[in-house]
Design a protein around this motif. Sequence first.
Motif: not given
Length: 77
Positions: A27-31, A34-37, A53-54, A58-59
């Motif tokens: 899991i992390g963040y895009m530029r 937005i959170k992305r998993c 998932a976004y 994503a969580d």
Amino acid sequence: MMFRSSIDAFLYAVRSGNGVRDVQASIGYMRNGIKRCTVQVSCDGGAGCGIEAYGEEADALFHEAKKYSEKERLAIA
């Protein structure tokens, strides 16, 4: 196949009877913030699938994948 959510897709993948060998989740963040998993499900015989998932979903996907991984790890021990 279409699913209502990434959680539904993940649960279908791990319950499909293909002998799940491994579940990897990150899991992390895009530029754009937005959170992305991303979750990779590997099955016996080389089959597998990737699920993304976004945002808030994503969580939820990350939590579900980690919960499954922990359950499997305890079952092996």
